[in-house]
Scaffold this active site. Structure first.
Site, PDB file in Angstrom:
ATOM      1  N   GLY A  87      32.005   5.366 -26.653  1.00  0.00           N
ATOM      2  CA  GLY A  87      30.753   4.684 -26.349  1.00  0.00           C
ATOM      3  C   GLY A  87      29.955   4.295 -27.576  1.00  0.00           C
ATOM      4  O   GLY A  87      29.369   3.210 -27.631  1.00  0.00           O
ATOM      5  N   LEU A 134      35.473   3.122 -19.084  1.00  0.00           N
ATOM      6  CA  LEU A 134      35.229   1.677 -19.210  1.00  0.00           C
ATOM      7  C   LEU A 134      33.782   1.272 -18.949  1.00  0.00           C
ATOM      8  O   LEU A 134      33.341   0.216 -19.370  1.00  0.00           O
ATOM      9  CB  LEU A 134      36.151   0.905 -18.259  1.00  0.00           C
ATOM     10  N   CYS A 147      28.412  14.165 -21.948  1.00  0.00           N
ATOM     11  CA  CYS A 147      28.133  13.034 -21.062  1.00  0.00           C
ATOM     12  C   CYS A 147      28.913  13.133 -19.760  1.00  0.00           C
ATOM     13  O   CYS A 147      28.452  12.693 -18.718  1.00  0.00           O
ATOM     14  CB  CYS A 147      28.484  11.726 -21.752  1.00  0.00           C
TER      15      CYS A 147
END
Ligand SMILES: [Zn+2]
Length: 269
Positions: free
Chosen positions: A40, A70, A188
């Site tokens: 990211g 994605l 995350c």
């Protein structure tokens, strides 16, 4: 300056800036950076620094592209699922700009390989997703005297800290201390994140590199940038260097060979 016609046109929008010019562009083309993580944060970092014409970019990642990546890791497309992230990244970046020499390293960054991987870099960018790797990057870069920027993202928040060892600026370990045993830290994957948050924070990291290489503007040193994208709060928190810090203090310790980073737990746990 020995630019090709194509390079003059490709980089014209930044060469025209008085802060860059032909000399600055040459500097970017002569610079070597290493990016830890092609996810990211690594996506915007490598896209923009490749586009800007950084001459040599080393990509370090051990992971393969997963469908759940994605939503935020925009280097990778649906057709890349199961491909090595470094390979997928290299394919996009060489299409974007053939100028940079892209080197890929498919390894988990550890105390065994960190110095060898980072040693010839002019600047290192942390795009990792775990605290032990951030500490390892911090300690190795300080030991090698390489400037670096570390970032973190979670939910709607992001933070950035840049460290310039030559200027003895406050390091990541000064601020966060010994966090490797902190099993309460969340990633995350557990807490979630909006995809554009690492996108925006990665852009700030890329900006740090360009400004450092061109020696312009103010870096995020001796302060942490804290951004809350939910309420649009951009704050700097002053951070003070710890003279007793085992990484950057007056009596540094050989952390790379003696500290237990627990990288394997963090990366594969
Ligand atoms: Zn320190």
């Amino acid at each position: 300056m020995d630019f090709t016609e194509e390079q003059i046109e490709r980089y014209s929008r930044q060469i025209v800036l008085k802060e860059v010019g032909g000399r600055g562009q040459k500097k970017l083309l002569d610079s070597k950076i290493t990016v830890i993580g092609c996810g990211g944060l690594g996506s915007p970092i490598t896209y923009y620094l490749t586009a800007a014409g950084i001459g040599s970019i080393k990509l370090v990642d051990f992971d393969r592209v997963d469908l759940s990546n994605l939503q935020r890791q925009i280097l990778h497309y649906t057709s890349d699922i199961n491909k090595m992230k470094t390979q997928s990244a290299c394919e996009k970046l060489t299409q974007l700009n053939p100028d940079p020499e892209i080197q890929i390293i498919n390894e988990v960054l550890s105390s065994h390989n960190v110095k060898e991987i980072l040693q010839d870099s002019d600047f290192v960018l942390d795009g990792s997703d775990n605290l032990p790797t951030k500490l390892l990057i911090n300690d190795a870069c300080i030991n090698l005297g390489i400037p670096f920027t570390i970032a973190g993202v979670l939910r709607f928040n992001g933070q950035v800290l840049t460290v310039i060892p030559q200027k003895k600026t406050t390091c990541y370990r000064c601020v966060f201390g010994d966090i490797s045993g902190n099993t309460a830290s969340v990633s995350c994957s557990q807490a979630g994140v909006i995809g554009l948050i690492p996108g925006a924070i990665g852009c700030i990291q890329a900006n740090e590199v360009i400004k450092y290489l061109l020696n312009i503007g103010d870096l995020i040193i001796n302060r942490i940038l804290m951004v809350d994208f939910l309420n649009y709060q951009f704050n700097f928190i002053k951070v003070i260097r710890n003279d007793d810090c085992p990484a950057c203090g007056e009596n540094p310790v050989d952390l790379i060979n003696n500290y237990d980073y627990k990288i394997d737990d963090a990366c594969h746990g």
